[in-house]
Design an enzyme around this catalytic site. Structure first.
Site, PDB file in Angstrom:
ATOM      1  N   GLY A  48      20.744  24.876 -53.175  1.00  0.00           N
ATOM      2  CA  GLY A  48      20.208  23.637 -52.224  1.00  0.00           C
ATOM      3  C   GLY A  48      21.238  23.782 -50.746  1.00  0.00           C
ATOM      4  O   GLY A  48      20.881  23.080 -49.936  1.00  0.00           O
ATOM      5  N   ASN A  49      22.117  24.615 -50.895  1.00  0.00           N
ATOM      6  CA  ASN A  49      23.030  24.638 -49.512  1.00  0.00           C
ATOM      7  C   ASN A  49      22.659  25.669 -48.656  1.00  0.00           C
ATOM      8  O   ASN A  49      22.315  26.915 -49.036  1.00  0.00           O
ATOM      9  CB  ASN A  49      24.471  25.360 -50.014  1.00  0.00           C
ATOM     10  CG  ASN A  49      25.530  25.157 -48.839  1.00  0.00           C
ATOM     11  OD1 ASN A  49      25.326  25.313 -47.979  1.00  0.00           O
ATOM     12  ND2 ASN A  49      26.645  24.008 -49.324  1.00  0.00           N
ATOM     13  N   ALA A  50      22.377  25.330 -47.420  1.00  0.00           N
ATOM     14  CA  ALA A  50      21.603  25.952 -46.327  1.00  0.00           C
ATOM     15  C   ALA A  50      22.746  27.018 -45.470  1.00  0.00           C
ATOM     16  O   ALA A  50      22.217  27.654 -44.545  1.00  0.00           O
ATOM     17  CB  ALA A  50      20.938  25.274 -45.463  1.00  0.00           C
ATOM     18  N   PHE A  51      23.814  27.223 -45.923  1.00  0.00           N
ATOM     19  CA  PHE A  51      24.969  28.016 -45.271  1.00  0.00           C
ATOM     20  C   PHE A  51      24.446  29.185 -44.841  1.00  0.00           C
ATOM     21  O   PHE A  51      24.519  29.984 -43.619  1.00  0.00           O
ATOM     22  CB  PHE A  51      26.185  27.906 -45.898  1.00  0.00           C
ATOM     23  CG  PHE A  51      27.065  28.853 -45.233  1.00  0.00           C
ATOM     24  CD1 PHE A  51      27.931  28.276 -44.099  1.00  0.00           C
ATOM     25  CD2 PHE A  51      27.443  30.357 -45.435  1.00  0.00           C
ATOM     26  CE1 PHE A  51      28.795  29.015 -43.299  1.00  0.00           C
ATOM     27  CE2 PHE A  51      28.173  31.013 -44.703  1.00  0.00           C
ATOM     28  CZ  PHE A  51      29.126  30.455 -43.719  1.00  0.00           C
ATOM     29  N   SER A 149      26.194  21.962 -44.101  1.00  0.00           N
ATOM     30  CA  SER A 149      25.162  22.795 -44.795  1.00  0.00           C
ATOM     31  C   SER A 149      24.677  22.314 -46.152  1.00  0.00           C
ATOM     32  O   SER A 149      23.662  22.932 -46.639  1.00  0.00           O
ATOM     33  CB  SER A 149      25.573  24.242 -44.871  1.00  0.00           C
ATOM     34  OG  SER A 149      26.702  24.393 -45.600  1.00  0.00           O
TER      35      SER A 149
END
Length: 177
Positions: A48-51, A149
């Site tokens: 789920g982290n968009a980094f 992010s």
């Protein structure tokens, strides 16, 4: 603070070593890796982290399509380094709001060892607060507060986050020919 029945004390969690080299122009500083990242030993490992999507947008290439070691290599090839402002802390779960007893990094000494460093992007409010407290105003170094992010930070859409993260493009080295 007393523990509720069935509650365990928060674990002390430690961050990763930096991913930088002598050509690092832009340093992205997070707060402290989340549980999924710690388990996998990789920066920004939670789905789920968009980094990796956001940095892929900044670089103009698909970073998520590469294995982790290649992602780091691609960042370094474009002058981007990664690290965290917190060395270790007590934290139940992965949210920055649960961080207690943080041992912070010596960011001043660290950035002094990066001769090409021009900018630091703080990934989220906690990183910005801790990082700015340590670094203050440094001539020749641009400090950029970025929206987190993390998927837990839902006040902005991914597109809105990407718009803000695009500010990093000024410090990205061109791709090798």
């Amino acid at each position: 603070m007393a523990l509720r029945p069935g509650q365990s004390p928060a674990q002390r969690k430690a961050a990763f070593p930096p991913s930088v080299d002598a050509d690092t122009r832009l340093l992205i500083l997070g707060s402290l890796p989340g549980d999924a990242s710690i388990r996998q030993g990789e920066y920004y490992a939670h789905r789920g982290n968009a980094f990796w999507l956001l940095m892929g947008d900044v670089l103009g290439e698909d970073l998520r399509g590469h294995p982790y070691a290649m992602r780091l290599k691609r960042l370094r090839a474009r002058g981007v380094g990664l690290w965290d402002v917190i060395e270790s802390a007590q934290r139940e779960g992965s949210l920055d709001g649960a961080i207690r007893g943080a041992e912070v990094r010596d960011l001043g000494a660290f950035v002094a060892r990066l001769p090409m460093l021009e900018a630091i992007g703080f990934n989220g409010k906690t990183a910005a607060m801790q990082g700015r407290r340590q670094l203050g105003d440094r001539p020749g170094l641009t400090l950029i507060d970025l929206p987190s992010s993390s998927g837990a930070y839902a006040s902005l859409s991914r597109a809105q986050k990407a718009e803000r993260w695009a500010a990093l493009r000024s410090w990205i080295a061109p791709p090798a020919a």
